[in-house]
Structure formats: C-alpha cells, structure tokens
Motif scaffolding. Structure first.
Motif, PDB file in Angstrom:
ATOM      1  N   ASP A   9       0.854  -1.183   0.000  1.00  0.00           N
ATOM      2  CA  ASP A   9       0.000   0.000   0.000  1.00  0.00           C
ATOM      3  C   ASP A   9       0.894   1.238   0.000  1.00  0.00           C
ATOM      4  N   VAL A  10       0.300   2.378  -0.239  1.00  0.00           N
ATOM      5  CA  VAL A  10       0.992   3.658  -0.119  1.00  0.00           C
ATOM      6  C   VAL A  10       0.409   4.344   1.111  1.00  0.00           C
ATOM      7  N   VAL A  11       1.288   4.744   2.034  1.00  0.00           N
ATOM      8  CA  VAL A  11       0.862   5.339   3.293  1.00  0.00           C
ATOM      9  C   VAL A  11       1.169   6.836   3.279  1.00  0.00           C
ATOM     10  N   ARG A  12       0.182   7.620   3.637  1.00  0.00           N
ATOM     11  CA  ARG A  12       0.393   9.071   3.769  1.00  0.00           C
ATOM     12  C   ARG A  12       0.799   9.387   5.196  1.00  0.00           C
ATOM     13  N   ILE A  13       1.979   9.978   5.357  1.00  0.00           N
ATOM     14  CA  ILE A  13       2.456  10.399   6.674  1.00  0.00           C
ATOM     15  C   ILE A  13       2.132  11.881   6.807  1.00  0.00           C
ATOM     16  N   PRO A  14       1.244  12.238   7.734  1.00  0.00           N
ATOM     17  CA  PRO A  14       0.878  13.647   7.875  1.00  0.00           C
ATOM     18  C   PRO A  14       2.014  14.439   8.537  1.00  0.00           C
ATOM     19  N   PRO A  15       2.047  15.751   8.327  1.00  0.00           N
ATOM     20  CA  PRO A  15       3.103  16.581   8.912  1.00  0.00           C
ATOM     21  C   PRO A  15       3.191  16.460  10.438  1.00  0.00           C
ATOM     22  N   SER A  16       2.082  16.180  11.092  1.00  0.00           N
ATOM     23  CA  SER A  16       2.098  16.059  12.562  1.00  0.00           C
ATOM     24  C   SER A  16       2.952  14.888  13.038  1.00  0.00           C
ATOM     25  N   LEU A  17       3.239  13.906  12.160  1.00  0.00           N
ATOM     26  CA  LEU A  17       4.049  12.744  12.549  1.00  0.00           C
ATOM     27  C   LEU A  17       5.475  12.806  12.004  1.00  0.00           C
ATOM     28  N   PHE A  18       5.878  13.936  11.421  1.00  0.00           N
ATOM     29  CA  PHE A  18       7.222  14.035  10.845  1.00  0.00           C
ATOM     30  C   PHE A  18       8.325  13.846  11.895  1.00  0.00           C
ATOM     31  N   MET A  56      12.318   7.055   1.044  1.00  0.00           N
ATOM     32  CA  MET A  56      12.128   8.173   0.117  1.00  0.00           C
ATOM     33  C   MET A  56      10.647   8.232  -0.256  1.00  0.00           C
ATOM     34  N   GLY A  57       9.984   9.244   0.244  1.00  0.00           N
ATOM     35  CA  GLY A  57       8.575   9.407  -0.056  1.00  0.00           C
ATOM     36  C   GLY A  57       8.356  10.407  -1.185  1.00  0.00           C
ATOM     37  N   LYS A  58       7.111  10.581  -1.552  1.00  0.00           N
ATOM     38  CA  LYS A  58       6.747  11.544  -2.594  1.00  0.00           C
ATOM     39  C   LYS A  58       5.838  12.600  -1.981  1.00  0.00           C
ATOM     40  N   MET A  59       5.874  13.771  -2.579  1.00  0.00           N
ATOM     41  CA  MET A  59       5.002  14.856  -2.133  1.00  0.00           C
ATOM     42  C   MET A  59       4.081  15.242  -3.291  1.00  0.00           C
ATOM     43  N   ILE A  60       2.898  15.670  -2.941  1.00  0.00           N
ATOM     44  CA  ILE A  60       1.922  16.126  -3.938  1.00  0.00           C
ATOM     45  C   ILE A  60       1.655  17.599  -3.668  1.00  0.00           C
ATOM     46  N   ALA A  61       1.636  18.393  -4.713  1.00  0.00           N
ATOM     47  CA  ALA A  61       1.387  19.831  -4.557  1.00  0.00           C
ATOM     48  C   ALA A  61       0.077  20.074  -3.824  1.00  0.00           C
ATOM     49  N   GLY A  62       0.111  20.923  -2.824  1.00  0.00           N
ATOM     50  CA  GLY A  62      -1.092  21.262  -2.063  1.00  0.00           C
ATOM     51  C   GLY A  62      -1.349  20.335  -0.886  1.00  0.00           C
ATOM     52  N   ASP A  63      -0.507  19.301  -0.689  1.00  0.00           N
ATOM     53  CA  ASP A  63      -0.668  18.364   0.421  1.00  0.00           C
ATOM     54  C   ASP A  63       0.634  18.393   1.228  1.00  0.00           C
ATOM     55  N   GLY A  65       1.645  16.320   3.527  1.00  0.00           N
ATOM     56  CA  GLY A  65       2.143  15.004   3.925  1.00  0.00           C
ATOM     57  C   GLY A  65       3.057  14.399   2.878  1.00  0.00           C
ATOM     58  N   THR A  66       3.715  13.318   3.275  1.00  0.00           N
ATOM     59  CA  THR A  66       4.545  12.561   2.334  1.00  0.00           C
ATOM     60  C   THR A  66       3.923  11.188   2.137  1.00  0.00           C
ATOM     61  N   PHE A  67       4.105  10.639   0.926  1.00  0.00           N
ATOM     62  CA  PHE A  67       3.518   9.355   0.575  1.00  0.00           C
ATOM     63  C   PHE A  67       4.628   8.336   0.386  1.00  0.00           C
ATOM     64  N   HIS A  68       4.524   7.214   1.107  1.00  0.00           N
ATOM     65  CA  HIS A  68       5.575   6.200   1.105  1.00  0.00           C
ATOM     66  C   HIS A  68       5.003   4.838   0.717  1.00  0.00           C
ATOM     67  N   LYS A  69       5.684   4.182  -0.223  1.00  0.00           N
ATOM     68  CA  LYS A  69       5.299   2.821  -0.590  1.00  0.00           C
ATOM     69  C   LYS A  69       5.653   1.907   0.588  1.00  0.00           C
ATOM     70  N   THR A  70       4.711   1.038   0.957  1.00  0.00           N
ATOM     71  CA  THR A  70       4.885   0.189   2.136  1.00  0.00           C
ATOM     72  C   THR A  70       4.495  -1.244   1.812  1.00  0.00           C
ATOM     73  N   GLU A  71       5.332  -2.177   2.219  1.00  0.00           N
ATOM     74  CA  GLU A  71       5.011  -3.602   2.145  1.00  0.00           C
ATOM     75  C   GLU A  71       4.851  -4.075   3.586  1.00  0.00           C
ATOM     76  N   PHE A  72       3.717  -4.721   3.882  1.00  0.00           N
ATOM     77  CA  PHE A  72       3.479  -5.113   5.273  1.00  0.00           C
ATOM     78  C   PHE A  72       2.868  -6.512   5.359  1.00  0.00           C
ATOM     79  N   ARG A  73       3.054  -7.122   6.521  1.00  0.00           N
ATOM     80  CA  ARG A  73       2.499  -8.448   6.785  1.00  0.00           C
ATOM     81  C   ARG A  73       1.338  -8.309   7.757  1.00  0.00           C
ATOM     82  N   ALA A  74       0.261  -9.063   7.490  1.00  0.00           N
ATOM     83  CA  ALA A  74      -0.937  -9.007   8.318  1.00  0.00           C
ATOM     84  C   ALA A  74      -1.412 -10.415   8.657  1.00  0.00           C
TER      85      ALA A  74
END
Length: 196
Positions: A9-18, A56-63, A65-74
């Motif tokens: 999944d891609v996870v958005r990390i909000p600025p409050s968690l930087f 290395m995350g990505k940023m979108i103009a006007g947002d 937060g940063t977006f990070h590709k994540t592989e996780f086990r559930a």
C-alpha cells in the motif's frame, strides 16, 4: 483458517508525525486503516505484524504530507467451507447459539446441533437435548464444521453457519465420549479375535 499475508500500500504520513520514526508512524496508520476490517480478498484482517517502508517518499502539490510505498504483513482469518473449527459458545438464542471462531461469531442453528429434540432456554443460557440429556451453555467449547460463508462489505461482519451433526463434532465432552466408545469397541473386537 489463519494465515499471514503480505500486502502493499501507499501510506500518507501527515506533517504532525514528521518528528516520529517513519516505520512506527506507518505501522500505526496501517493499523487504523486495516485492523478489524473485512477485505474482499483476505476476509478478516486481524492485525498488522510488521512493515517495510520506503524512506524516500513523494510529495503532492497542495498536500503537506509525504507518501511512502509500504510492504506489510498481516494476520488474517479466512473461513473456508467444510473446514473444522474449534470455538466457544458466546450467546444462546431461541433459534440456536453463536459460537466464537477466530475473530468472529458463527451461527449454530438448533437443527444443526444433533439428532435429538432440542429446547433453547435463553434465560438460563442453555440448549437442552430431550432424549440424550446433553446440554450446551454459554462458555462451552465445541468442534464444528463450517457449512456456509457469506461475507459482506467492509462495514459488515458477514455470516458464517456451522454444524455439529456428524461424528466427532460437538461439545468437547461429547467428542471424548465418542472416542471412548470407539476405542472400547475396537479393543473388545481385538480381544475376541485373540481368544478364538
């Protein structure tokens, strides 16, 4: 059936968690998003176990937060037709009992308990068999077979039907009696063969 699944999944990390650790922030966001939900492919997602997060995350103009590709086990639970499951009775109703199997409850209808006339006593939380005198009550553990699975959307928990109407299914003490009878009859046959 319980299993461990790997998802992406891609996870958005909000600025409050930087200021916090990236992995910890991503795992917490994944837990909020996925835990205790039903997924069309995986069914019940019980818990997030671990995650690998691209630094290395990505940023979108006007947002912000940063977006990070994540592989996780559930840890997931997928009820399969004809699967034998162990459970505990959590509720008695007029029409049967609800049995906790894994992360959800399954319906054990009165007609699927045994070949006997049954009476459900909701006030005392028991199901009584007329001829055999056997009982089921809240807290009883039993073994059953899944006969119906109808899982709904993510907002609903779905429906699972189970049965105890076959040999070596039912309350744990019933199964112990059946095993004892089966063992006793085979021992007596062996003794008769040796005597002749």
């Amino acid at each position: 059936m319980f299993s461990i699944s790997t998802l992406v999944d891609v996870v958005r990390i909000p600025p409050s968690l930087f200021g916090s650790a990236l992995k910890k922030a991503a795992v917490n966001i994944l837990k909020e998003k996925y835990e205790s939900m039903i997924n069309a492919d995986l069914d019940y997602i019980i818990m997030i176990l671990d995650a690998k997060v691209d630094e290395m995350g990505k940023m979108i103009a006007g947002d912000g937060g940063t977006f990070h590709k994540t592989e996780f086990r559930a840890l997931t639970f997928y009820p399969k037709l004809q699967e034998i499951v162990q459970g505990e009775i959590v509720d008695i109703t007029d029409f049967g009992a609800f049995v906790r199997i894994g992360p959800t409850d399954a319906l054990l209808h009165l007609s699927q308990v045994m070949d006997d006339y049954l009476k459900s006593d909701v006030k005392s939380g028991m199901i009584l068999a007329n001829q055999s005198g056997r009982t089921l009550k809240v807290g009883s553990t039993l073994r059953s077979r899944i006969t119906a699975v109808s899982l709904g959307k993510a907002a609903t928990m779905g429906k699972i039907g189970i049965t105890c109407r076959q040999p070596f299914l039912g309350a744990d003490e019933w199964i112990a009696e059946e095993i004892k009878k089966a063992g006793g009859s085979s021992d007596s046959k062996e003794a008769k063969i040796e005597a002749s």
